[in-house]
Design an enzyme around this catalytic site. Sequence first.
Site, PDB file in Angstrom:
ATOM      1  N   TRP A  25       0.800  -1.225   0.000  1.00  0.00           N
ATOM      2  CA  TRP A  25       0.000   0.000   0.000  1.00  0.00           C
ATOM      3  C   TRP A  25       0.833   1.276   0.000  1.00  0.00           C
ATOM      4  O   TRP A  25       0.300   2.363  -0.116  1.00  0.00           O
ATOM      5  CB  TRP A  25      -0.944   0.025   1.210  1.00  0.00           C
ATOM      6  CG  TRP A  25      -0.254  -0.319   2.506  1.00  0.00           C
ATOM      7  CD1 TRP A  25      -0.288  -1.535   3.127  1.00  0.00           C
ATOM      8  CD2 TRP A  25       0.596   0.515   3.312  1.00  0.00           C
ATOM      9  NE1 TRP A  25       0.496  -1.505   4.260  1.00  0.00           N
ATOM     10  CE2 TRP A  25       1.045  -0.259   4.406  1.00  0.00           C
ATOM     11  CE3 TRP A  25       1.007   1.843   3.225  1.00  0.00           C
ATOM     12  CZ2 TRP A  25       1.890   0.252   5.393  1.00  0.00           C
ATOM     13  CZ3 TRP A  25       1.864   2.354   4.205  1.00  0.00           C
ATOM     14  CH2 TRP A  25       2.281   1.556   5.260  1.00  0.00           C
ATOM     15  N   ASN A  26       2.157   1.178   0.193  1.00  0.00           N
ATOM     16  CA  ASN A  26       2.913   2.430   0.395  1.00  0.00           C
ATOM     17  C   ASN A  26       3.180   3.188  -0.909  1.00  0.00           C
ATOM     18  O   ASN A  26       3.111   4.405  -0.947  1.00  0.00           O
ATOM     19  CB  ASN A  26       4.189   2.162   1.200  1.00  0.00           C
ATOM     20  CG  ASN A  26       5.125   1.205   0.503  1.00  0.00           C
ATOM     21  OD1 ASN A  26       4.726   0.475  -0.406  1.00  0.00           O
ATOM     22  ND2 ASN A  26       6.362   1.206   0.916  1.00  0.00           N
ATOM     23  N   LYS A  35      -2.904  -8.127  -8.038  1.00  0.00           N
ATOM     24  CA  LYS A  35      -3.636  -8.116  -6.751  1.00  0.00           C
ATOM     25  C   LYS A  35      -3.090  -6.954  -5.932  1.00  0.00           C
ATOM     26  O   LYS A  35      -2.008  -7.038  -5.346  1.00  0.00           O
ATOM     27  CB  LYS A  35      -3.391  -9.446  -6.030  1.00  0.00           C
ATOM     28  CG  LYS A  35      -4.494  -9.942  -5.099  1.00  0.00           C
ATOM     29  CD  LYS A  35      -4.896  -9.044  -3.975  1.00  0.00           C
ATOM     30  CE  LYS A  35      -4.022  -9.072  -2.753  1.00  0.00           C
ATOM     31  NZ  LYS A  35      -4.408  -8.043  -1.748  1.00  0.00           N
ATOM     32  N   PRO A  36      -3.816  -5.819  -5.885  1.00  0.00           N
ATOM     33  CA  PRO A  36      -3.319  -4.677  -5.099  1.00  0.00           C
ATOM     34  C   PRO A  36      -3.551  -4.897  -3.605  1.00  0.00           C
ATOM     35  O   PRO A  36      -4.350  -5.749  -3.212  1.00  0.00           O
ATOM     36  CB  PRO A  36      -4.172  -3.510  -5.597  1.00  0.00           C
ATOM     37  CG  PRO A  36      -5.440  -4.124  -6.086  1.00  0.00           C
ATOM     38  CD  PRO A  36      -5.126  -5.547  -6.504  1.00  0.00           C
ATOM     39  N   GLY A  45       6.288  -6.601  -0.331  1.00  0.00           N
ATOM     40  CA  GLY A  45       5.558  -6.515   0.932  1.00  0.00           C
ATOM     41  C   GLY A  45       6.453  -6.936   2.073  1.00  0.00           C
ATOM     42  O   GLY A  45       7.686  -6.898   1.954  1.00  0.00           O
ATOM     43  N   GLU A  87      10.438  -8.568  -3.110  1.00  0.00           N
ATOM     44  CA  GLU A  87      11.020  -7.313  -2.607  1.00  0.00           C
ATOM     45  C   GLU A  87      10.427  -7.106  -1.223  1.00  0.00           C
ATOM     46  O   GLU A  87       9.244  -6.793  -1.090  1.00  0.00           O
ATOM     47  CB  GLU A  87      10.659  -6.135  -3.526  1.00  0.00           C
ATOM     48  CG  GLU A  87      11.257  -6.237  -4.921  1.00  0.00           C
ATOM     49  CD  GLU A  87      12.769  -6.111  -4.959  1.00  0.00           C
ATOM     50  OE1 GLU A  87      13.368  -5.712  -3.941  1.00  0.00           O
ATOM     51  OE2 GLU A  87      13.356  -6.456  -5.999  1.00  0.00           O
ATOM     52  N   CYS A 107      10.264   1.022   2.036  1.00  0.00           N
ATOM     53  CA  CYS A 107      11.215  -0.060   2.331  1.00  0.00           C
ATOM     54  C   CYS A 107      12.638   0.485   2.435  1.00  0.00           C
ATOM     55  O   CYS A 107      13.448  -0.034   3.183  1.00  0.00           O
ATOM     56  CB  CYS A 107      11.134  -1.128   1.264  1.00  0.00           C
ATOM     57  SG  CYS A 107      11.302  -0.462  -0.385  1.00  0.00           S
ATOM     58  N   GLU A 110      12.015  -3.283  11.465  1.00  0.00           N
ATOM     59  CA  GLU A 110      11.490  -2.217  10.607  1.00  0.00           C
ATOM     60  C   GLU A 110      10.288  -1.553  11.299  1.00  0.00           C
ATOM     61  O   GLU A 110       9.300  -2.217  11.573  1.00  0.00           O
ATOM     62  CB  GLU A 110      11.050  -2.840   9.280  1.00  0.00           C
ATOM     63  CG  GLU A 110      10.703  -1.847   8.214  1.00  0.00           C
ATOM     64  CD  GLU A 110      10.299  -2.541   6.913  1.00  0.00           C
ATOM     65  OE1 GLU A 110       9.603  -3.574   6.972  1.00  0.00           O
ATOM     66  OE2 GLU A 110      10.664  -2.035   5.852  1.00  0.00           O
TER      67      GLU A 110
HETATM   68  P1  NDP Z   1       2.065  -7.067   3.338  1.00  0.00           P
HETATM   69  O1  NDP Z   1       3.069  -8.147   3.160  1.00  0.00           O
HETATM   70  O2  NDP Z   1       1.175  -7.106   4.502  1.00  0.00           O
HETATM   71  O3  NDP Z   1       1.101  -7.004   2.069  1.00  0.00           O
HETATM   72  C1  NDP Z   1       1.583  -6.889   0.756  1.00  0.00           C
HETATM   73  C2  NDP Z   1       0.605  -7.528  -0.206  1.00  0.00           C
HETATM   74  O4  NDP Z   1       0.564  -8.945   0.017  1.00  0.00           O
HETATM   75  C3  NDP Z   1      -0.826  -7.043  -0.067  1.00  0.00           C
HETATM   76  O5  NDP Z   1      -1.411  -6.980  -1.347  1.00  0.00           O
HETATM   77  C4  NDP Z   1      -1.460  -8.138   0.770  1.00  0.00           C
HETATM   78  O6  NDP Z   1      -2.849  -8.206   0.615  1.00  0.00           O
HETATM   79  C5  NDP Z   1      -0.780  -9.350   0.201  1.00  0.00           C
HETATM   80  N1  NDP Z   1      -0.772 -10.530   1.074  1.00  0.00           N
HETATM   81  C6  NDP Z   1      -0.911 -10.591   2.421  1.00  0.00           C
HETATM   82  N2  NDP Z   1      -0.819 -11.872   2.825  1.00  0.00           N
HETATM   83  C7  NDP Z   1      -0.611 -12.629   1.728  1.00  0.00           C
HETATM   84  C8  NDP Z   1      -0.432 -14.023   1.503  1.00  0.00           C
HETATM   85  N3  NDP Z   1      -0.436 -14.903   2.493  1.00  0.00           N
HETATM   86  N4  NDP Z   1      -0.244 -14.452   0.236  1.00  0.00           N
HETATM   87  C9  NDP Z   1      -0.233 -13.581  -0.772  1.00  0.00           C
HETATM   88  N5  NDP Z   1      -0.409 -12.248  -0.629  1.00  0.00           N
HETATM   89  C10 NDP Z   1      -0.582 -11.783   0.609  1.00  0.00           C
HETATM   90  O7  NDP Z   1       2.898  -5.720   3.242  1.00  0.00           O
HETATM   91  P2  NDP Z   1       2.355  -4.216   3.406  1.00  0.00           P
HETATM   92  O8  NDP Z   1       1.281  -3.934   2.420  1.00  0.00           O
HETATM   93  O9  NDP Z   1       2.100  -3.978   4.847  1.00  0.00           O
HETATM   94  O10 NDP Z   1       3.621  -3.380   2.899  1.00  0.00           O
HETATM   95  C11 NDP Z   1       4.631  -2.948   3.733  1.00  0.00           C
HETATM   96  C12 NDP Z   1       5.859  -3.818   3.576  1.00  0.00           C
HETATM   97  O11 NDP Z   1       6.332  -3.784   2.240  1.00  0.00           O
HETATM   98  C13 NDP Z   1       7.017  -3.342   4.415  1.00  0.00           C
HETATM   99  O12 NDP Z   1       7.580  -4.390   5.152  1.00  0.00           O
HETATM  100  C14 NDP Z   1       8.032  -2.841   3.398  1.00  0.00           C
HETATM  101  O13 NDP Z   1       9.342  -2.902   3.800  1.00  0.00           O
HETATM  102  C15 NDP Z   1       7.743  -3.676   2.201  1.00  0.00           C
HETATM  103  N6  NDP Z   1       8.180  -3.012   0.997  1.00  0.00           N
HETATM  104  C16 NDP Z   1       9.288  -3.495   0.340  1.00  0.00           C
HETATM  105  C17 NDP Z   1       9.777  -2.862  -0.774  1.00  0.00           C
HETATM  106  C18 NDP Z   1      10.966  -3.398  -1.510  1.00  0.00           C
HETATM  107  O14 NDP Z   1      11.146  -3.033  -2.651  1.00  0.00           O
HETATM  108  N7  NDP Z   1      11.797  -4.231  -0.916  1.00  0.00           N
HETATM  109  C19 NDP Z   1       9.147  -1.639  -1.280  1.00  0.00           C
HETATM  110  C20 NDP Z   1       7.998  -1.217  -0.531  1.00  0.00           C
HETATM  111  C21 NDP Z   1       7.547  -1.911   0.567  1.00  0.00           C
HETATM  112  P3  NDP Z   1      -3.832  -7.457   1.666  1.00  0.00           P
HETATM  113  O15 NDP Z   1      -3.546  -6.018   1.518  1.00  0.00           O
HETATM  114  O16 NDP Z   1      -5.176  -7.844   1.198  1.00  0.00           O
HETATM  115  O17 NDP Z   1      -3.473  -7.978   3.023  1.00  0.00           O
END
Ligand code: NDP
Length: 477
Positions: free
Chosen positions: A144-145, A168-169, A221, A243, A277, A379
Amino acid sequence: MFIDGTWYEPRGRSKMKVVNPATGEVFAEVPKGTKEDADRALEAAARAFTQWKEALPSERASLLEKARAILLERLPQIARLLTQEQGKPLREAEGELKATATALEYYARKAEEIEGEILPARAKGMRNLVIKQPVGPVVAIGPWNYPVLLIAWKVAPALAAGCTVVVKPASQTPLAVTEFVRCFAEAGAPKGVINLITGPGRELGEALIRHPRTAKVAFTGETETGREIMRAAADGIKRITLELGGHCPLIVAADADLGAAVEGGVYRAFRNMGQICNSINRIYVEEAAYTDFVEAFVERTRRLRIANGLEEPDADLGPMIDEAAREKTRRHIQDAVAKGAKVLYGGKEPEGEQYKKGYFFEPTVLTEVNHEMIVMTEETFGPVAPIMKVSSLEEAIKYANDSIYGLVAYLYTQDLDKGLRAAEALEYGTVGINNVAGGEVEYPYGGWKQSGLGIELSDYGLEEYLLVKHIRIRSLR
Ligand code: NDP
């Protein structure tokens, strides 16, 4: 949702609410996708793949270019939606969409540059071709960021390579991504080439990842979610790009240009409320520069403007994404204070009527910190900058590498030789010397250690969507 070339809103099913983090108010709803929707989307993507992989490179480039033109035309409306659902100030939302357009432009060009090789023969009459082919239907899951940009970093190379995609957003920010997918639909994407499904990741994840048609999963994520995705992908030996989280250090050497280090440090620690991130999560300053650095850092932080980003488009900071994120930030600060840290600035909600409803929090500067504190190892994903005094550059590097993460490290020094040696010693996928620039599409971006697997952006990122095939030909004459 957009499946097999058709917009689709299931009737009579429960929906997910979208909240404006600057006001705490629900302002939209999106469908809650099911396993059946995931199945239909992947079957559509698999059918479309048989045609799309045969499309001319120029046709794939043309789709990306047309989608980019539509995105730029609609940028003001989509940016407003992005600010409304994510909270970042409007100017920042515009910046995210411009960077998205740049990614589409870059990979449109790259679609026409995918090449193979002819390798030397070991025996007479043999010829060896190496060609690259698209991996197949891709599931792209984003956070979401930076909801649109981070989905675009997956969709653009996937389509350029000849893959089809199911997007899948994140559930908190589905709206701007929906508009991004609409740009492709209106640019004439053949049906099934790009699909969109909204719904909770925890429920849909398995259905999307384990689906027999899914060839690859591209994910940004949390590290913990990354582990779950790896497990789900293991049975089918699915290709994955992850990532994940980071815990990025900034090192300030005694000989650094302090003005530049403070400017860069404040920007990269607090931008998007620290919800990036590659945010700076901890700062190590050499003794001789410590007092001046801390004083200037606090002064610069004090001047940051916090606001509802729709009302003040040029504000520096908006709200955090939700109460859980704000609570985690408070918890990390409390833990540090209980273990002896000093709060030099922030540490609480800003005062004023305009901050009462949303999830606002002051950018926070901590000193007297050590690695026993959660904030120095986990983090926070919030606006906290802990600053630690170190006696040498070597000590700073040792602390910097004391982490399970390895995404980005930053270093300020005026001695380039020293800077290069430090950059080589830092266990990170990206090292910024005298700058805090974020991911740019021309350069590889990928986490070391538990920050990820594989690379996004650049030619390296495109390779992640291609399979290598060796064709060995024997001449029978
Ligand atoms: P999440 O891991 O909670 O969610 C990311 C996505 O994964 C969402 O679309 C979420 O859906 C989905 N998701 C959740 N559980 C599952 C599962 N079991 N299987 C498949 N998909 C799933 O992360 P956040 O959205 O909270 O994002 C923040 C994180 O992202 C931070 O830790 C950050 O460091 C990282 N990040 C990394 C970056 C990089 O390039 N390395 C860049 C930006 C962020 P739903 O929303 O429906 O739960």
